[in-house]
Design a protein around this motif. Sequence first.
Motif, PDB file in Angstrom:
ATOM      1  N   ALA A  98     -12.552  18.000   5.418  1.00 10.80           N
ATOM      2  CA  ALA A  98     -11.917  16.724   5.117  1.00 10.80           C
ATOM      3  C   ALA A  98     -11.126  16.846   3.815  1.00 10.80           C
ATOM      4  CB  ALA A  98     -12.945  15.604   4.997  1.00 10.80           C
ATOM      5  N   VAL A  99     -10.008  16.119   3.746  1.00 11.64           N
ATOM      6  CA  VAL A  99      -9.148  16.135   2.571  1.00 11.64           C
ATOM      7  C   VAL A  99      -8.754  14.705   2.217  1.00 11.64           C
ATOM      8  CG1 VAL A  99      -8.213  18.414   3.103  1.00 11.64           C
ATOM      9  CG2 VAL A  99      -7.009  16.377   3.937  1.00 11.64           C
ATOM     10  N   ALA A 100      -8.418  14.502   0.958  1.00  8.43           N
ATOM     11  CA  ALA A 100      -7.799  13.253   0.520  1.00  8.43           C
ATOM     12  C   ALA A 100      -6.286  13.476   0.527  1.00  8.43           C
ATOM     13  CB  ALA A 100      -8.283  12.863  -0.869  1.00  8.43           C
ATOM     14  N   ASP A 101      -5.592  12.788   1.398  1.00  8.07           N
ATOM     15  CA  ASP A 101      -4.143  12.969   1.547  1.00  8.07           C
ATOM     16  C   ASP A 101      -3.429  12.085   0.527  1.00  8.07           C
ATOM     17  OD1 ASP A 101      -1.636  13.641   2.423  1.00  8.07           O
ATOM     18  OD2 ASP A 101      -1.772  12.565   4.329  1.00  8.07           O
ATOM     19  N   VAL A 102      -3.526  12.474  -0.746  1.00 10.63           N
ATOM     20  CA  VAL A 102      -3.029  11.631  -1.828  1.00 10.63           C
ATOM     21  C   VAL A 102      -1.511  11.515  -1.813  1.00 10.63           C
ATOM     22  CG1 VAL A 102      -5.036  12.055  -3.299  1.00 10.63           C
ATOM     23  CG2 VAL A 102      -3.052  13.596  -3.428  1.00 10.63           C
ATOM     24  N   ARG A 103      -0.824  12.440  -1.180  1.00 11.32           N
ATOM     25  CA  ARG A 103       0.643  12.370  -1.063  1.00 11.32           C
ATOM     26  C   ARG A 103       1.078  11.673   0.225  1.00 11.32           C
ATOM     27  NH1 ARG A 103      -1.187  17.055  -3.119  1.00 11.32           N
ATOM     28  NH2 ARG A 103      -0.339  17.792  -5.108  1.00 11.32           N
ATOM     29  N   ASN A 104       0.124  11.229   1.014  1.00  9.29           N
ATOM     30  CA  ASN A 104       0.371  10.566   2.295  1.00  9.29           C
ATOM     31  C   ASN A 104       1.288  11.388   3.195  1.00  9.29           C
ATOM     32  OD1 ASN A 104      -0.131   8.507   4.132  1.00  9.29           O
ATOM     33  ND2 ASN A 104       1.646   7.310   3.500  1.00  9.29           N
ATOM     34  N   THR A 105       1.041  12.674   3.230  1.00  6.66           N
ATOM     35  CA  THR A 105       1.899  13.554   4.029  1.00  6.66           C
ATOM     36  C   THR A 105       1.820  13.245   5.516  1.00  6.66           C
ATOM     37  OG1 THR A 105       0.159  15.232   4.249  1.00  6.66           O
ATOM     38  CG2 THR A 105       1.638  15.412   2.339  1.00  6.66           C
ATOM     39  N   ALA A 106       0.647  12.778   5.994  1.00  7.32           N
ATOM     40  CA  ALA A 106       0.499  12.480   7.418  1.00  7.32           C
ATOM     41  C   ALA A 106       0.967  11.081   7.775  1.00  7.32           C
ATOM     42  CB  ALA A 106      -0.963  12.656   7.832  1.00  7.32           C
ATOM     43  N   GLY A 107       1.183  10.240   6.753  1.00 10.86           N
ATOM     44  CA  GLY A 107       1.675   8.891   7.010  1.00 10.86           C
ATOM     45  C   GLY A 107       0.626   7.918   7.522  1.00 10.86           C
TER      46      GLY A 107
END
Length: 471
Positions: A98-107
Motif C-alpha cells: 500500500a502507498v499514500a498517493d500524495v501526488r494524486n497520480t492515479a486521480g
Amino acid sequence: MNPIPTVPTADVAPPAPAATPHLRPSAHFTARDTWLNDPNGLLHHAGVYHLFFQNNSEGNIWGPMSWGHATSTDLVTWSEHDVAIAHTPEENVFSGSAVADVRNTAGFAGAGETALVAVYTSAYTSASRRPGVQAQSLAYSLDGGVTWTRYAGNPVLDTGSSDFRDPKVFWHGGDEGRWIMVAVEAQDRQVVIYSSPNLLDWTLESRFGPAHAVGGMWECPDLFPLEVRGTGETRWVLVVSLNPGAIAGGSGTQYFVGDFDGSTFVPERQSDSPHLADYDWLDYGRDYYAAVSFNDAPEGRRLMIGWASNWDYANDTPTHPWRSAMSLVRELELVRCSDGVLRVTQEPQLPTDATRLQVFDVQVPSAPGDRTDVVLGSDDPHGGRITITVDGDERTITCDRSRSGAVDFHPAFSSADTAPLLSAGTPTHLKIVVDASILEVYVDEGLVTLTQQIFPHVPLTTVRLEPSSPS
C-alpha cells in the motif's frame, strides 16, 4: 421403555478445540479469532502504522484470502479492524503493498484528500473470466484506510500468468520520479521490476534471478535503500522469500545487497555455491517468512515485519481460536563485517512495559574451546525447555526446541536449527525475547536472528548458562 436413539457417528460434529489464551503473545500481532499469514500493505500515514495481512476471516486455517487490517502508533500495541478488502466468489485477495498517493497520480482523490492505494494480487477463481490467472489490481481509501473501494479498471497488470504475484510498490526519484513495482514469477524464481507514472499503466523494466536459493517458489519481494552504518554510503537490499527450500527447512527469507538505478537491480555479491549456508538469510529459524517493510516510515527508518510461521506445519499449530502470529517489528541497518561483506542487522521494537514479555540479555563465552548451553525454562520441570548452544570452535549457534512443550502435532515441527556466528568478537551477545508462543533470538546486535514458534506447557521465565558437551 424406548431406547435412546443413537446418533450416527458421521453426523456428530467433533468437539471444538480448547482455547489457548496462555499461548497468545502480547507484543506479536495475532488476529482475534481467525487465521493470518503474510503481512501486506505495510504503511505509515498520518501518525499511524497500518498492518494489513492475509486473512481467512471465516476460519483458523488457510482458506479464502482477504486483507485483514490492524493499526498501531507504537509498533507493539495493535488494534484489529474490520476486513479491509474482502474476497469474492471470483477473486481471492493475495499479497501486496500500500502507498499514500500524495501526488494524486492515479486521480482517485478529490480536493483536500489523499488516497491510500493498495496494490494486490487478484487470484482469480474458476468462477471468474480469468480462471487460474494471477494479476495485479488496485483498491483505494479516501478515509485513512477505514474503507476501501476496488478500482473499476482492475486488473491494472495482467500477463496471463498463474504465478505472478506479491507486488511491493514504492515511489522512486523525487518529484520527477515514478512508481516502482517489484513482484515475482514464483515458479520461475524471478523478481520482475515494473515502473509506472500513475499506478495504472505499467512497463516492464528488468528481471532478476534465478539466484542463490531456488529450491522452492519465490514470493513476497521487497526492494529498498539502506545506509551503510558509519559511512554515509547507501546500498539497495532485495528481499525474497522462498518456500520450500530455506536454510532451516520449509519457508524462509533470503536477501541480496547491491545497487538499483531505477530500472535494474545488480547484486554486489552473488555466489555460485550450491550450499544454502553461503547465502544471506534474514533469519535462520523455522518461523520467519514473507517479511516486507513499511512504506513511508518516519525519519527514513526501514522497519520490517514477517509472518512467524512455516508452511510445513502452519495449519496444524496448536492454538485456538486464532492461528499464526506476526514477528516483532524490526529496524534494519547495513553493516560491513570483518570479512568485508555487507550484511543486514535487525533490532526488535520492544514494548516499554517489560511485564508483557520476557527479554533476556546474555553474554555467552564464544572463544575457541568454549561451548555453552543457554537453557530457557521454568520452575516446572515438565513445563518445557529451549536449549541455545553457542559453539566457539564451530562458530555456530543452535536453537533446539525439541523439548519445548507441545512438539508432536506435526512431524516437521520438532527441530534444532543452526546459524553462523558472523561476528569475530567474543563473548557473543544474545538478546532473547520470549512472548508466550514466539521466541526471537538476536545475536550480536541482530547480525544473526533466529525466530521459532514454541508451545510450552507453562511460560518460560528462567535462563541459565551451562557448559555443553558435543552431542
